[in-house]
Motif scaffolding. Structure first.
Motif, short mmCIF file in Angstrom:
data_model
loop_
_atom_site.label_atom_id
_atom_site.label_comp_id
_atom_site.label_asym_id
_atom_site.label_seq_id
_atom_site.Cartn_x
_atom_site.Cartn_y
_atom_site.Cartn_z
N TRP A 57 0.83 -1.21 0.00
CA TRP A 57 0.00 0.00 0.00
C TRP A 57 0.87 1.25 0.00
O TRP A 57 0.59 2.22 -0.70
CB TRP A 57 -0.93 -0.02 1.21
N LEU A 58 1.96 1.23 0.79
CA LEU A 58 2.88 2.37 0.83
C LEU A 58 3.55 2.56 -0.53
O LEU A 58 3.68 3.71 -1.02
CB LEU A 58 3.93 2.15 1.92
N VAL A 59 3.97 1.48 -1.16
CA VAL A 59 4.60 1.57 -2.47
C VAL A 59 3.61 2.12 -3.50
O VAL A 59 3.97 2.94 -4.36
CB VAL A 59 5.14 0.20 -2.92
N LEU A 61 1.18 4.19 -2.90
CA LEU A 61 1.06 5.63 -2.65
C LEU A 61 2.23 6.38 -3.28
O LEU A 61 2.05 7.45 -3.89
CB LEU A 61 1.00 5.90 -1.15
N LEU A 62 3.43 5.83 -3.14
CA LEU A 62 4.61 6.48 -3.70
C LEU A 62 4.56 6.49 -5.22
O LEU A 62 5.10 7.41 -5.85
CB LEU A 62 5.88 5.77 -3.21
N ARG A 63 3.94 5.48 -5.80
CA ARG A 63 3.81 5.41 -7.26
C ARG A 63 2.61 6.19 -7.78
O ARG A 63 2.41 6.31 -8.99
CB ARG A 63 3.68 3.96 -7.72
N GLY A 64 1.80 6.72 -6.89
CA GLY A 64 0.62 7.46 -7.30
C GLY A 64 -0.53 6.58 -7.75
O GLY A 64 -1.41 7.02 -8.49
N SER A 66 -3.82 4.38 -6.71
CA SER A 66 -4.81 4.27 -5.63
C SER A 66 -5.55 2.95 -5.72
O SER A 66 -5.74 2.39 -6.80
CB SER A 66 -5.81 5.42 -5.70
#
Length: 307
Positions: A57-59, A61-64, A66
């Motif tokens: 989930w964090l990765v 978010l970093l990749r944009g 959703s």
């Protein structure tokens, strides 16, 4: 000529990823064996899904990227979680309290067989050619060589644990077929979504049954849990959902045959479990079976969609 030459490198990448996936999941059995020494199975798998889902989930978010927000997709995530993590992960962790990691990975390598049979009898979403059927038979023969005489003698012992691994194998087969429902999503979405759903189901159960705050896990078990969550779950699930989209469910589960010798070798190296010489013969047959199940014929080879 241009189309064929463009497809070959792509297909080569998919086969490399198939080997990587088999290695990551082959190592998971040793991680689990070390983990359950001081961490109860439910808590181990609850932590596995929670850490892995959180990392993905964090990765995202970093990749944009959703996660989907519609109820129907999350309902499918919950079904995928039951088939691909909650039930099989917990069953295998429970079983490895009493059986070797090598035996577990060998029994679990039957996933392609169940996937092929479910596809042939029920879903029929992929062609069940004679070539693939031959690959199943060759792979089964290779698995028998990997098991060896000693492991064959152990099949009658710890029957409940061994049956639990077989049930987990059937779940994996169902998950591979059900995973086709996510072909229009980025591979990280169903990976993260299903793991988050798994954590939602398992964490409350862990808090109720195991009371993890009372546990004193050893450092090897903690490190095994971290490796299990990040490498054998987060990274492996992303590769898995990509391959479901590019190779198909039957071909993707063929990595189960590769996983057998890899998992047995890792168990022998790090856990001191005995590796039979017959595993080398089995490995050759397993690779042949994987080739028959995954490499398309020259005339009927479907074009792979770039992932």
């Amino acid at each position: 000529m241009t189309t064929r030459s463009a497809e070959k490198p792509t297909y080569a990448i998919e086969l490399i990823l198939l080997v990587v996936l088999a290695s990551l999941w082959g190592a998971s059995y040793t991680f689990i064996k070390i983990g359950v020494e001081t961490i109860p199975p439910i808590t181990l798998i609850a932590a596995r899904t929670l850490i892995a889902g959180g990392v993905l989930w964090l990765v995202m978010l970093l990749r944009g990227i959703s996660l989907p927000r519609d109820r129907a997709t999350w309902g499918r995530f919950f079904v995928q979680a039951c088939l691909n993590s909650v039930i099989p992960f917990t069953l295998i962790a429970w079983a490895e309290q009493s059986i070797d990691a090598g035996v577990a990975v060998i029994l679990n390598s039957m996933t392609p067989v169940f996937t092929f049979l479910i596809t042939m009898v029920w879903s029929r979403h992929e062609p069940t050619s004679f070539r693939r059927f031959a690959g199943v038979l060759v792979g089964m023969a290779g698995t028998c060589f990997v098991v060896g005489m000693q492991a064959t003698h152990q099949i009658g012992q710890e029957l409940a644990a061994q049956l639990a691994v077989v049930l987990a194998t059937i779940c994996y087969a169902g998950a591979a077929i059900f995973g086709r429902n996510f072909k229009d999503l980025d591979p990280m979405a169903p990976a993260a979504g299903s793991l988050i759903c798994g954590a939602v189901m398992l964490v409350p159960l862990s808090l109720t049954v195991d009371r993890p705050w009372t546990l004193s896990p050893s450092m090897p078990s903690i490190l095994a849990l971290v490796g299990l969550a990040i490498f054998s779950t987060s990274i492996a699930f992303v590769i898995y959902f990509r391959l479901i989209r590019t190779l198909g469910s039957v071909s993707t589960t063929a990595q189960g045959y590769l996983r057998a010798p890899i998992g047995v070798a890792i168990g022998a190296l790090y856990l001191g479990e005995r590796l039979e010489i017959s595993a080398l013969t089995g490995l050759a047959l397993i690779l042949a079976g994987v080739g028959l199940m995954t490499i398309p014929g020259r005339k009927s080879a479907p074009a792979l969609r770039p992932a």
